[in-house]
Design an enzyme around this catalytic site. Sequence first.
Site, PDB file in Angstrom:
ATOM      1  N   GLY A  22      -3.863  -5.909  -0.507  1.00  9.91           N
ATOM      2  CA  GLY A  22      -3.218  -6.216   1.096  1.00  9.91           C
ATOM      3  C   GLY A  22      -3.331  -6.955   1.802  1.00  9.91           C
ATOM      4  O   GLY A  22      -3.262  -8.101   2.379  1.00  9.91           O
ATOM      5  N   GLY A  54      -2.739  -1.779  -5.364  1.00 10.75           N
ATOM      6  CA  GLY A  54      -2.767  -1.092  -6.310  1.00 10.75           C
ATOM      7  C   GLY A  54      -2.952  -1.150  -7.660  1.00 10.75           C
ATOM      8  O   GLY A  54      -3.867  -0.822  -8.513  1.00 10.75           O
ATOM      9  N   LYS A  98     -13.287   0.968   1.437  1.00 13.64           N
ATOM     10  CA  LYS A  98     -13.183   1.984   0.636  1.00 13.64           C
ATOM     11  C   LYS A  98     -13.393   1.582  -0.580  1.00 13.64           C
ATOM     12  O   LYS A  98     -13.745   1.205  -1.452  1.00 13.64           O
ATOM     13  CB  LYS A  98     -12.471   3.568   0.991  1.00 13.64           C
ATOM     14  N   ARG A 130       7.732 -11.026  -0.209  1.00 19.48           N
ATOM     15  CA  ARG A 130       7.671 -10.022  -1.375  1.00 19.48           C
ATOM     16  C   ARG A 130       9.493 -10.669  -2.081  1.00 19.48           C
ATOM     17  O   ARG A 130       9.627 -10.757  -3.519  1.00 19.48           O
ATOM     18  CB  ARG A 130       7.465  -8.642  -1.105  1.00 19.48           C
TER      19      ARG A 130
END
Length: 377
Positions: free
Chosen positions: A336, A359, A186, A35
């Site tokens: 991720g 996200g 999920k 990052r």
Amino acid sequence: MRTLDDLDVAGKRVLVRVDYNVPLGPGRKITDDARIRASLPTLTELREKGARLLLASHLGRPKGRDEALSLKPAADRLAELLGEDVALAPSLDDVPDGDVVMLENVRFEPGETENDPALARRYADLADAYVDDAFGAAHRAQASTEAVAHLLPSAAGRLLEREVTTLQGILEAPERPLVAIVGGAKVTDKIGVLEAFLKSADRILIGGAMCFPFFKAQGHEVGASLCEDEGLEPARHVLDAGGEKLRLPSDLVAGRELSADTETRALDGVDVPEGWMGLDIGPRSARGYAEVIRDAGTVFWNGPMGAFELEPFAAGTRAVAEAIAESGAVTVVGGGDSAAAVAQFGLADRITHLSTGGGAALELIEGKALPGVEALS
Ligand code: ADP
Ligand code: MG
């Protein structure tokens, strides 16, 4: 969206919101500096144009000031990468002069996560212009990502610009066929993305624990597999609407439990016996998915095909990642754990675009407006 091309920065102090939410290991050593490296194009461009930099980032989820979540390690690493001194400001009232200065973790400040205008005003008073390069935080309206953008001349940095144009490109004018691969743990987190791809994609390949609400809705046995009941209704709807577009695995690899030395079993079919968990897609499914990927014009992948962190259940994710790396398509990987899988298999530099925002990328694909992006438009 305004970009660095629209902002006059020569001789100015520019507040740059970066995403240095990096993983820290023992001794607060940074275990992956991707990052920080991803922010370098923006930072070097600003420096070359004669700007002084005031960097701001969050790290973790501190409740108030917490030295364990200080940005000192990030400041030190950035200094090495940039080849310049990077001073860390002890507080907003004590910001040293210097060409490159970093504020402490913005989440040490009360009001940051509440998008407090008074805090944004304090940030703005420290600079002449604002650049947002923190794509991973763009889906949250916070003082350093949203409110401050309205108080200064502002623009997107190169990383944020590239993320948004790449992901919007997939939505608006993808090279076809557009293949969406959705897996992970999920289904409820990703239902919006599936719905979006029902409209825009030519093929949707499902893997990971995502499969089980679909299989259960079809009347299959799922055994002890990870299967969220709240996922059943959404899965039913996607099954109804998906038609020919939608593909589910036709074979699985099962284990007794989620561990690397557990007993494993290849299932020729998708009924998982009692006492077993489906932990990977099977080899026939992986081959079929790889063929679809080979013929794609654009591939978007989010969510591993199985519990790839454990070697006995890594083959499906590896096969899909390799097919993506080998395909001539425009390939975009978000999430991720998906990015970690690509890195684990040594394929990171063979992907067109590895998104830095899990996200945020999903919300953009869903067609939601990102507050951090809207504020720059
Ligand atoms: P991403 O971070 O790429 O969006 P997710 O967080 O949704 O992906 O899911 C990643 C996790 O899902 C991984 O830790 C992986 O081990 C787990 N996973 C994938 N398939 C299964 C499965 N069949 N059973 C249990 N866990 C799974
Ligand atoms: Mg994840």
